[in-house]
Design a protein around this motif. Structure first.
Motif, short mmCIF file in Angstrom:
data_model
loop_
_atom_site.label_atom_id
_atom_site.label_comp_id
_atom_site.label_asym_id
_atom_site.label_seq_id
_atom_site.Cartn_x
_atom_site.Cartn_y
_atom_site.Cartn_z
N UNK A 32 70.69 78.21 85.90
CA UNK A 32 69.49 77.08 85.79
C UNK A 32 70.07 75.60 85.79
N UNK A 33 71.32 75.55 85.47
CA UNK A 33 71.85 74.28 85.31
C UNK A 33 71.29 73.10 86.26
N UNK A 34 71.43 73.42 87.57
CA UNK A 34 70.92 72.52 88.76
C UNK A 34 69.47 72.16 88.66
N UNK A 35 68.72 73.00 88.36
CA UNK A 35 67.31 73.06 88.47
C UNK A 35 67.20 72.02 87.22
N UNK A 36 67.84 72.30 86.16
CA UNK A 36 67.49 71.40 84.96
C UNK A 36 68.02 70.08 85.13
N UNK A 37 69.11 70.05 85.75
CA UNK A 37 69.68 68.51 86.02
C UNK A 37 68.81 67.75 87.05
N UNK A 38 67.85 68.40 87.81
CA UNK A 38 67.11 67.68 88.65
C UNK A 38 65.70 67.49 87.81
N UNK A 39 65.53 68.12 86.82
CA UNK A 39 64.00 68.10 86.23
C UNK A 39 63.39 66.78 85.94
N UNK A 40 64.22 66.08 84.98
CA UNK A 40 63.55 64.92 84.45
C UNK A 40 62.33 65.08 83.65
N UNK A 41 61.62 64.08 83.39
CA UNK A 41 60.19 64.69 82.53
C UNK A 41 59.03 65.32 83.11
N UNK A 42 59.05 65.20 84.55
CA UNK A 42 57.75 65.83 85.27
C UNK A 42 58.33 66.92 86.36
N UNK A 43 59.67 67.27 86.31
CA UNK A 43 60.08 68.29 87.28
C UNK A 43 60.42 67.48 88.56
N UNK A 44 61.03 68.48 89.28
CA UNK A 44 61.77 67.39 90.67
C UNK A 44 60.80 66.77 91.53
N UNK A 45 61.09 65.89 92.43
CA UNK A 45 60.40 65.33 93.44
C UNK A 45 60.98 66.26 94.72
N UNK A 46 59.91 66.49 95.50
CA UNK A 46 59.77 67.23 96.71
C UNK A 46 58.91 66.91 97.61
N UNK A 47 59.42 66.49 98.81
CA UNK A 47 58.35 66.12 99.87
C UNK A 47 58.96 66.20 101.29
N UNK A 48 58.14 66.26 102.33
CA UNK A 48 58.76 66.48 103.70
C UNK A 48 58.41 65.30 104.51
N UNK A 49 59.48 65.24 105.53
CA UNK A 49 59.46 64.27 106.50
C UNK A 49 59.25 64.98 107.86
N UNK A 50 57.99 64.81 108.36
CA UNK A 50 57.77 65.37 109.71
C UNK A 50 58.02 64.37 110.85
N UNK A 51 58.94 64.67 111.64
CA UNK A 51 59.51 63.79 112.76
C UNK A 51 59.35 64.25 114.09
N UNK A 52 59.06 63.39 114.97
CA UNK A 52 59.33 63.81 116.25
C UNK A 52 60.04 62.80 117.00
N UNK A 53 60.99 63.29 117.87
CA UNK A 53 61.84 62.24 118.60
C UNK A 53 61.28 62.39 120.16
#
Length: 310
Positions: free
Chosen positions: A141-162
């Protein structure tokens, strides 16, 4: 050139676990990238995500992109364009809270499918972080905890077309860069290639493979592992034929997470303070990255050392 690392996760909880972990470690140390098959995300879901993304691009993005290119006067471009990318994109955020319902032009079916896809990717990202903890000898759980901050990780998606580019020698689909964040999961077009990474001074193609998930490491994992794993420069080459689809999801630290090399890894290394990566707040790094994305990462790390933002 050695073969691009392809990792089958099917028996990761069985007797092949050690061999699979060794392959992941080798890929992280030597490539910064690997491609996953039998990753646990239903293939029908990936097919649906792909078809709805391509449909959305045709219906809502294609014409807009052509108009933008016309407005920028790029149709008859003669000289290399160094300050833009030949891509059509939009972003969706999943964590700490989703904004999918606010993004215009998405059908209800597409919103629903992307939410389900994001949940599956989040689980896969966390599973990979757990495997990295085991490989690196960090506590569970070390890495998940390192990413956590006060509100949990940030997670998002970039949808791209070339889209097809008439002069691919003059403009990149996406200029060379490393990713700023944590761990990146990519569903890419299996017919139109274009993604390349820099290995040993040479640009290497990331092979398009149906229903695989391409994984690469961002700058924050380089810092936490104190350089044992490195983020790797990559780019997208523009193509004359076909539109390449790319759906990249970024599992990153929370904005107020404090990032620094894992003490357990430093203890095992020779004490050389000059080679210890900096400690900083993730959003401070992102602020710096925003203006320097397409430049070398090393000065960014040096700048964070100088600022000592935490």
């Amino acid at each position: 050139m050695e073969k691009f690392p392809l990792i089958n996760l099917e028996n990761v909880n069985g007797e092949e676990r050690n061999a699979i972990l060794e392959k992941i470690n080798d890929a992280c140390e030597n490539w910064g990238f690997f491609e996953l098959v039998n990753h646990g995300i239903p293939l029908e879901l990936l097919d649906t995500v792909e078809s709805l993304t391509k449909e959305h691009h045709r219906a809502c993005m294609e014409q807009r992109f052509k108009e933008e290119i016309r407005m920028k006067g790029l149709e008859g471009v003669q000289d290399e364009v160094k300050d833009m990318d030949w891509e059509s994109t939009f972003f969706m955020r999943h964590l700490p809270e989703s904004n999918i319902s606010q993004i215009p032009d998405l059908t209800e079916e597409y919103r629903k499918v992307m939410k389900e896809f994001a949940q599956k990717l989040e689980k896969l990202a966390e599973k990979l972080l757990e495997l990295l903890c085991e490989i690196l000898g960090l506590e569970k759980g070390y890495l998940k905890k390192a990413f956590y901050g006060s509100r949990g990780p940030t997670f998002g998606t970039k949808v791209a077309n070339y889209p097809p580019c008439p002069k691919p020698e003059l403009v990149k689909g996406l200029r060379a860069h490393t990713d700023a964040g944590g761990i990146i999961l990519l569903l890419q077009d299996d017919k139109v290639s274009g993604l390349q990474l820099l290995k040993d001074g040479q640009w290497v193609d990331v092979p398009p493979l149906r229903n695989s998930i391409v994984v690469n490491l961002g700058d924050q994992l380089e810092v936490i592992t104190n350089g044992r794993y490195k983020s790797v420069e990559h780019r997208v080459i523009a193509q004359t034929d076909g539109t390449r689809m790319s759906i990249a999801s970024f599992y990153n630290p929370g904005s107020d997470a404090v990032i620094y090399p894992a003490p357990a890894l430093l203890e095992r290394e020779e004490e050389d303070k000059s080679k210890v990566y900096p400690k900083f707040v993730f959003e401070d790094y992102m602020r710096l990255y925003a203006g320097l994305k397409f430049q070398a990462k090393e000065p960014r790390f040096e700048a964070m050392k100088a600022v000592n933002s935490y």
